[in-house]
Design a protein around this motif. Sequence first.
Motif: not given
Length: 561
Positions: A446-470
């Motif tokens: 389904g391509g959902g955004v994975v938020v894990s207890k150990a690592g938080g928000v998926d690193g690829a999504i944080m990368q996308a958000l940095r590019a989006l808000v820059a």
Amino acid sequence: MALFSSPTFFLFVAQGIFGGVLSFQAPTQLISSRLVQPTSLALSPLLATSTTDIPPTRSAAASSSNDDSSASRAKRTSAFTDWATSNGIQIGGVSVSGRDVAEGLGLVTTRDVKAGDVVVTVPTNIVLSVTSPGEYNRGAREVFDDKNAYRDAQWWAQLSVQLNLYDKVSSVDLESGIDLRGWLDSLPRAFDTPIHWSEDALGELQYTYLSSSIASQKRQWYAQYQKIMRGLGSSSPLQTMTFADFVWGAENARSRAFSGSYGGSAFNPLPYGLTVVLVAAYVTLGIGSLEQAANGAALVICGSILKDFVFPKLSKVQKYIICPYIDMSNHKGIGERGDVAFEYFGDAYSLSIKGPVGKGEELMISYGARSNDQLLKYYGFVEQNNPHDVYIMPQLREWDISALEIACGRKFGAGRLAKLDKAGLLGFSGDGSAGDNDDDDAANTGGGVVVSKAGGVDGAIMQALRALVASDDEWDDAGEAIGNFAAEGSGGSQTEQLARLAARTALEMELASKPTTIEEDKELLKRMDSKAVDASVEKKLAVLFRIEKKKLLKETIDRLS
């Protein structure tokens, strides 16, 4: 001049006498935990197809009977230990018990045990197994007209066929001659897993992702059942197998099986004994020198090492096994004291101790890094403070971008979303689904955004958000390349703060969308525990589950603040 070189001589004679015992077939690999954790979640999106036409997943008898309580199962398993020991299972230091076990039955120590102790050993001739792909089981295949219907089925469907064959047709295994009835009677006859829940009960999870996954699972399992039923012969004794029967077998398979790389056999001393004989004959008869004989022997030994230890690591073939008695072990995500392994020299599976366990304590193993989605879906329980838990958010394209822009106090650059979409970071287009997959161990389609207890928000999504808000300047400095925003802080400190703010805002919106708060859920759970309110097993499991999901969201929000 010798007719054969020494390596050729040794391989030729050994294979001729023992029928290819030296052929390069990988052996069964050591098995360290139950079903190997998939690289991504074994869940699929909900499609428009209704599940209302699928037959009941539980028989009327199982639905109306209370015969599967812990006390009832304990009574049914009273003769289980006698059956196990009479069929070669060695037990020393544990017993099956419902006492001092949080849920159902488990293995409890009967003495103090220490690291390295082996408390259960199960010979391979008494385990149920399938090899995937290419499974061949004589007893199971004989009931099929279309042999491919069994061979091509998913491993858990194959094990379901075997279980139903033993349970409803004949409990005697064709290969070993062992009567499995004593073990079959110990298996649960009903499960509390969500595949049996009503739509209202699934709604109590307050988690669309798992509800969607259960609908997909039900369709996948019914499709497997239909394929198997079409492949059976008209006179097959399994023609009476209902979908509820099939689900019973599949659930026992999914909740009790271990897996590892397939190897084919345990240690076989015959090639080594033959090698010693050949070395003596080779030198004594003057066929060659001792040095040549040693070279041939070394080749046999190296070939055996490759066969038994190297090739299994490279093999894509998996072996799935259910070990009677060991399958009574319960799960602990971290700090488990039991370990399951294949004993190469003993041709058996063992349960050994990783750390000291006092007399009367439950001995637990790890099923692998399983999220609560998987534990509830396949095992019917929720692990509190599960270190491997995850939360699946909607895919990034479904997030409220305008709300994120308001939170960040800026408009996101034109064309950024299109760039992210092209890079595959927004999730799937259209309905966001890749369709039901026969294998419900398939990835997070389904391509959902994975938020894990150990690592938080998926690193690829944080990368996308940095590019989006820059800012436009930061975007230009990065060459308009999303890859240049992969590292934390790569867009500058302000961009990093805004990306974290955007992620936190999305999580806060997700948490706020729940019908109840975590405080309300905890209070409801207290009332359930005190019997102040009547609650079904499903209702309590749903409350436990949604508390853990909300805790995960809250903890991640706090880390992003």
